[in-house]
Design an enzyme around this catalytic site. Structure first.
Site, mmCIF file in Angstrom:
data_model
loop_
_atom_site.group_PDB
_atom_site.id
_atom_site.type_symbol
_atom_site.label_atom_id
_atom_site.label_comp_id
_atom_site.label_asym_id
_atom_site.label_seq_id
_atom_site.Cartn_x
_atom_site.Cartn_y
_atom_site.Cartn_z
ATOM 1 N N GLY A 267 -50.424 -94.799 8.177
ATOM 2 C CA GLY A 267 -50.107 -94.903 9.587
ATOM 3 C C GLY A 267 -51.256 -94.483 10.478
ATOM 4 O O GLY A 267 -52.160 -93.760 10.059
ATOM 5 N N GLY B 84 -51.727 -92.941 14.407
ATOM 6 C CA GLY B 84 -51.071 -92.412 15.590
ATOM 7 C C GLY B 84 -52.072 -92.254 16.711
ATOM 8 O O GLY B 84 -53.236 -92.663 16.592
ATOM 9 N N GLY B 85 -51.656 -91.650 17.798
ATOM 10 C CA GLY B 85 -52.533 -91.448 18.932
ATOM 11 C C GLY B 85 -53.603 -90.415 18.657
ATOM 12 O O GLY B 85 -54.585 -90.305 19.375
ATOM 13 N N THR C 166 -55.272 -90.704 11.724
ATOM 14 C CA THR C 166 -55.051 -91.815 10.803
ATOM 15 C C THR C 166 -54.704 -91.199 9.454
ATOM 16 O O THR C 166 -55.378 -90.276 9.001
ATOM 17 C CB THR C 166 -56.333 -92.670 10.674
ATOM 18 O OG1 THR C 166 -56.709 -93.113 11.977
ATOM 19 C CG2 THR C 166 -56.107 -93.865 9.770
ATOM 20 N N VAL C 167 -53.643 -91.706 8.812
ATOM 21 C CA VAL C 167 -53.175 -91.118 7.561
ATOM 22 C C VAL C 167 -53.228 -92.154 6.438
ATOM 23 O O VAL C 167 -52.756 -93.286 6.598
ATOM 24 C CB VAL C 167 -51.740 -90.564 7.696
ATOM 25 C CG1 VAL C 167 -51.254 -89.968 6.373
ATOM 26 C CG2 VAL C 167 -51.674 -89.528 8.810
ATOM 27 N N ASP D 52 -42.487 -80.842 18.219
ATOM 28 C CA ASP D 52 -42.390 -82.310 18.211
ATOM 29 C C ASP D 52 -41.374 -82.771 17.165
ATOM 30 O O ASP D 52 -41.625 -83.714 16.413
ATOM 31 C CB ASP D 52 -43.770 -82.931 17.938
ATOM 32 C CG ASP D 52 -43.830 -84.410 18.303
ATOM 33 O OD1 ASP D 52 -42.971 -84.874 19.088
ATOM 34 O OD2 ASP D 52 -44.720 -85.105 17.790
ATOM 35 N N LYS E 242 -55.005 -86.905 6.220
ATOM 36 C CA LYS E 242 -54.921 -87.100 7.669
ATOM 37 C C LYS E 242 -56.318 -86.927 8.249
ATOM 38 O O LYS E 242 -56.908 -85.853 8.128
ATOM 39 C CB LYS E 242 -53.952 -86.071 8.257
ATOM 40 C CG LYS E 242 -53.732 -86.169 9.747
ATOM 41 C CD LYS E 242 -52.683 -85.150 10.172
ATOM 42 C CE LYS E 242 -52.326 -85.246 11.623
ATOM 43 N NZ LYS E 242 -51.244 -84.312 11.992
#
Length: 174
Positions: free
Chosen positions: A24, A26-27, A30-31, A137, A45
């Site tokens: 994935g 994200g903002g 990157t994973v 979160d 990550k």
């Protein structure tokens, strides 16, 4: 203005781990899923060094404090590529399973099933709170239902903080 991402291909090795696939973007990070030869899978990550590295260091410090079956586990941290670093990476246990939002959409969950997942996340949060850690979160996308036993695991402590942590929030919002 797109954020820098490492362009890793399957089979590329990072700190002894063979990259398998992109999981994935994200903002913030990157994973990738990666694995030691014949071993367990890990999440790598990657965060650009020109980004808010203090946040990553705080996430690493948070995860070092926490050990519980319903919380993601950190293993190591490093720089990539080693010769001319552009990214900081965190190696965490890879939780094989489905994000809670997808899991719930594809199943007809009973009230008992929902209560169990909530209780599992609450157990993880209780351990975090006992260590002075706040996730900040908690949402369906940050909970993975582990395939092997169906338990919920809270992941992504990137927005988290703890009592002694230096403030890294920027801007007008708290």
């Amino acid at each position: 203005d797109e954020r820098a991402q490492p362009q890793l291909s399957a089979g590329e090795v990072v700190s002894g781990l063979a990259v398998e696939e992109l999981v994935g973007v994200g903002g913030f990070a990157t994973v990738y899923r990666a694995r030691r030869p014949g071993g367990a899978a890990y999440a790598l990550k990657f965060i650009p060094l020109d980004a808010d590295v203090d946040r990553v260091l705080r996430e690493f410090a948070i995860l070092l404090k926490l050990r519980h079956r319903n919380l993601v586990q950190v293993v190591a941290m490093g720089l990539y590529p080693e010769e001319a670093p552009e990214f900081l990476w965190l190696q965490m246990g890879f939780v094989e399973g489905e994000r809670l939002d997808r899991y719930a959409r594809t199943r007809n969950l009973s009230a008992r099933d929902v209560a169990r997942r909530v209780l599992e996340v609450a157990r993880g949060l209780a351990v975090a709170h006992a260590e002075g850690v706040v996730h900040r979160d908690v949402k369906e996308a940050n909970v993975v239902v582990r395939a092997r036993d169906g338990e919920a695991v809270l992941v992504d402590f990137g927005a988290g903080t703890y009592e002694e942590a230096v403030t890294v929030t920027r801007g007008v919002l708290p």
